[in-house]
Design a protein around this motif. Structure first.
Motif, PDB file in Angstrom:
ATOM      1  N   SER A   1       0.815  -1.213   0.000  1.00  0.00           N
ATOM      2  CA  SER A   1       0.000   0.000   0.000  1.00  0.00           C
ATOM      3  C   SER A   1       0.848   1.262   0.000  1.00  0.00           C
ATOM      4  O   SER A   1       0.383   2.310  -0.446  1.00  0.00           O
ATOM      5  CB  SER A   1      -0.939   0.005   1.209  1.00  0.00           C
TER       6      SER A   1
ATOM      7  N   GLY B   1     -11.491  -2.116  -4.382  1.00  0.00           N
ATOM      8  CA  GLY B   1     -10.111  -1.788  -4.052  1.00  0.00           C
ATOM      9  C   GLY B   1      -9.699  -0.424  -4.573  1.00  0.00           C
ATOM     10  O   GLY B   1      -8.978   0.328  -3.901  1.00  0.00           O
TER      11      GLY B   1
ATOM     12  N   GLY C   1      -8.442   2.709  -2.604  1.00  0.00           N
ATOM     13  CA  GLY C   1      -7.177   3.345  -2.952  1.00  0.00           C
ATOM     14  C   GLY C   1      -7.308   4.841  -3.173  1.00  0.00           C
ATOM     15  O   GLY C   1      -6.416   5.616  -2.800  1.00  0.00           O
TER      16      GLY C   1
ATOM     17  N   ILE D   1      -6.233  -2.117  -4.672  1.00  0.00           N
ATOM     18  CA  ILE D   1      -5.784  -0.886  -4.032  1.00  0.00           C
ATOM     19  C   ILE D   1      -4.336  -0.538  -4.375  1.00  0.00           C
ATOM     20  O   ILE D   1      -3.927   0.619  -4.318  1.00  0.00           O
ATOM     21  CB  ILE D   1      -5.921  -0.989  -2.493  1.00  0.00           C
TER      22      ILE D   1
END
Length: 774
Positions: free
Chosen positions: A559, A670, A674, A728
């Motif tokens: 991430s 996702g 994000g 994401i």
């Protein structure tokens, strides 16, 4: 073999071995050899027959698939049931239902996440031992985008084995050779005589037969369900508003609880200044100090408990972090990038010689991201009861029953009680993202239940407790350097990341083993860029401890590291005046899988077509969870700095696709997650305490101004990869690169913008203008 003996494997398998030390001492390898890790044997009971650990058929033809993975909105109950139905030759209709099993059969173990290997490819002594130890321990967990990877093979084998046993039972019933029989639509059929028998009439006969040794699975050209979108099995109940989530649990004579945790992590309860007054409030039944650190209110209703909790005046003990601010932690984090002796995770080629080459062109940049919370739509909750016979039962929207079982034992132990047994009911989760893998809420609920035996206690954390007193993804900073050759392409890559170890933090709270922080692979995942053709590379990390509790978070290190690395690749392209797509294509020249995904998303987005002033496109790609994903973001930046993400295009090679609609939905979810992280999410500290408390100051993307999303699934013959987290992963980098294309500003820290909530329907994000953002 190196993957099987990774630090993560050692820690988790070591913890499991510690938990089964008595078993090993008494029975050793001989005992472990008796552990049924396949679950293919059946038995009949009443009006139903369990043909194996994954499949039960009732006399009336109803089929129940046992799916030992939590449904958290990702559609896993549908996807895994499809695998059984495919091999069993039954349709996905109302005859088929799905349950999460309450008994932890060893065949359900999540050993594949620990060993990082597919079941169909696994062999050797480490696999043999881990499957049995983790299976005996009851290590069942949903996370790391690993459910389909782990269960793709076992669920198909369960369906195929049951079908074979039904054919054998049908052959005996009809007195014909088994090879003359076929199956379809829940029947065993004999074409020669036109006779057919429904599965329900054969199930009890089939259940007592020995399962076949060599299962032959359907070839892909015979699939009727796999690869074709199917309706979600959980949607009808959700549309009806049926009680399926943990928050929905209602039991007779139930008590309700609210809780307050110390404002600074590590603080304890000195005393409650107004305890007598709070105990006298309407509906209040109990006020309890939990483990010396929290204060809980038990009342006749949750609202009464929560209102009483708002009235608490608690004297908290002081901590060493009472004066810590976000600036203090950020300064410490950035300073770690220059500290001596970082932990080296990867070294390929001679990096130092490449950077010392006077003909090389050097690029260097620092990036950083803040702490962020999970903010699941369903707040944390757990319902626990301690019965008169000493047994306990829990209903929890958890990511695994083992954390429930251990949590109940721990919490009741705080109250001086040891349950004789624990029944774990894993309800559907209203979002999890790693947060529901910890034991905290169930441990607290179990402590309260032990204080009120015979009455279920339902504990719900308020949204404020969930965001400000929960667990967090670590903040992180990175220093990236690239040496470019005469052709503008990299000849050496050097990456250092500083963050707080998630494995150490999680282990300290949940495992008997307390590892050191160095070597945490989750800290560097996404930073290696192994798919790019770079002759020399080095990846290092520094652990920067703090008082903040770090938890597993959707895509963990990916991430932030993919944001760092894919932004940096764009910076290298800009340095030599190259198109970002063309630059990546050159770096992926030796990797056809990645190149196919990159080209697919570029074509989908119309890369290279003209855009209006103030608008820009950005691209990013990553390999994660055995999948390859690329995204293109289109943004508009207004004159006042307001940024809008207009459209996100996504291409993913997720291997063999089971339920296409579910994969597309996961990408869409996702990407929205994000966008929230890229533009809005930050957790800040003042005097040691988290400032943010609810969605007014920790906003999430609203539907009203969410981007359009287009998803392309790239054909693949590989086994399934993960889909829950990849969506994401490239989003922040793609948005940041698009902002650069639109404005010429390179933003190197998240979130990119300051966001305000307008009414209840939309948000407005304005790009940061401070120097720290660039």
């Amino acid at each position: 073999m190196p993957n099987l003996l990774s630090r993560r494997t050692f820690l988790l398998t070591g913890a499991a071995l510690g938990g089964t030390a008595l078993v090993a001492a008494v029975g050793g390898i001989g005992y472990l050899a008796t552990v049924d890790v396949d679950g293919l044997s059946g038995h009949a009971e009443g009006e139903q027959a369990a043909l194996n650990a994954f499949l039960t058929i009732h006399d009336d033809g109803r089929i129940v698939v046992q799916v030992p993975r939590a449904e958290m909105g990702q559609g896993i109950h549908t996807g895994l049931a499809m695998l059984v139905a495919e091999e069993l030759d039954v349709p996905m209709d109302d005859r088929l239902s799905v349950v999460f099993p309450t008994e932890p059969h060893p065949a359900y173990s999540t050993w594949t996440n620990v060993l990082q290997v597919r079941p169909e490819e696994a062999s050797g002594p480490v696999v043999w031992l881990a499957r049995r130890v983790l299976g005996q321990l009851g290590f069942i967990s949903t996370g790391a985008s690993g459910s389909t990877i782990a269960m793709w093979h076992p669920m198909r084998v369960a369906g195929a084995s049951a079908r074979h046993m039904l054919l054998e039972a049908g052959a005996a019933r009809l007195a014909v050779p088994v090879e003359t029989l076929t199956t379809g639509d829940g029947f065993v059929r004999h074409a020669g005589s036109g006779r057919s028998i429904p599965y329900g009439e054969l199930a009890r006969d089939a259940a007592v037969l020995a399962p076949p040794h060599d299962i032959v699975l359907k070839p892909a050209d015979q699939w009727r369900l796999i690869g074709r979108s199917q309706p979600r099995v959980d949607l009808p109940a959700k549309v009806r508003g049926a009680p399926v989530f943990g928050m929905d649990v209602v039991l007779p004579d139930m008590l309700h609880a609210a809780i307050r945790h110390g404002p600074v992590f590590g603080a304890g309860v000195d005393h409650v200044r107004n305890e007598a007054a709070v105990r006298a409030l309407p509906g209040v039944i109990d006020l309890a100090v939990v483990d010396g650190r929290h204060v809980a209110i038990v009342a006749a209703s949750w609202w009464q408990a929560e209102q009483a909790a708002w009235q608490l005046d608690v004297a908290w003990t002081r901590t060493e972090a009472d004066a810590v601010s976000s600036l203090d932690l950020s300064t410490r984090l950035l300073g770690a990038l220059s500290a001596d002796d970082p932990h080296e995770h990867l070294l390929e080629g001679d990096v130092d010689i490449a950077f010392g080459d006077p003909s090389a062109s050097l690029v260097e940049a620092d990036y950083r991201v803040p702490f962020v919370a999970h903010a699941c739509m369903e707040p944390l909750n757990a319902t626990v009861v301690l019965r008169a016979d000493g047994s306990a039962e829990a209903w929890v929207p958890s990511q695994g029953p083992l954390s429930i079982r251990v949590g109940v034992g721990t919490g009741m132990g705080w109250a001086g009680t040891e349950p004789t047994s624990v029944t774990c009911n894993v309800t559907m989760n209203g979002g999890a993202f790693g947060r529901r893998s910890d034991q905290d809420v169930v441990t607290e609920a179990a402590f309260l239940a032990a204080r009120h035996p015979g009455r279920p206690v339902k504990l719900i954390w308020s949204r404020e407790e969930d965001i400000a007193r929960g667990l967090f993804r670590s903040h992180a900073a990175a220093r990236l350097r690239m040496a470019l050759g005469s052709d503008g392409l990299p000849i050496a890559y050097d990456a250092t990341v500083a963050a707080q170890s998630v494995i150490q933090s999680v282990a300290e709270r949940n495992l008997p083993i307390k590892p050191g922080p160095d070597g945490d692979r989750l800290t560097v995942e996404g930073l290696e860029k192994a798919h790019y053709a770079i002759p020399a590379r080095r990846v290092r990390s520094r652990d920067v401890a703090s008082h903040m509790p770090i938890g597993l978070w959707r895509s963990n290190g990916y991430s932030f590291n993919t944001f760092f690395a894919e932004s940096f690749i764009d910076e290298c392209a800009a340095k030599v005046g190259a198109d970002p797509l063309a630059y990546r294509r050159a770096l992926l020249r030796d990797d056809p899988r990645h190149l196919a995904v990159l080209d697919t998303v570029a074509s989908l987005a119309g890369w290279g077509t003209a855009m209006a002033p103030g608008r820009g496109r950005g691209i990013a790609i990553e390999a994660c969870y055995r999948s390859v994903i690329a995204q293109v973001a289109e943004v508009t930046v207004a004159a006042d700095g307001e940024v809008t993400v207009d459209h996100v295009f996504c291409a993913i090679d997720v291997g063999t696709v089971i339920n296409p609609d579910a994969v597309v939905a996961q990408m869409e979810g996702g990407i929205v997650f994000g966008v929230t992280t890229a533009l809005m999410s930050t957790i800040t500290l003042d005097d040691g305490a988290v400032v943010e408390t609810n969605f007014h100051d920790f906003p999430v993307q609203r539907i009203a101004n969410a981007p359009r999303i287009s998803v392309a699934l790239v054909d693949s013959t590989l086994g399934p990869g993960g889909a829950g987290e990849p969506g994401i992963v490239p989003t922040a980098a793609a948005i940041g690169n698009a902002i650069f294309a639109a404005t010429g500003r390179r933003l190197r820290s998240l979130p990119f913008a300051t966001t305000e909530t307008i009414g209840v329907r939309r948000t407005r994000s304005v790009l940061k203008t401070d120097a720290a953002a660039t």
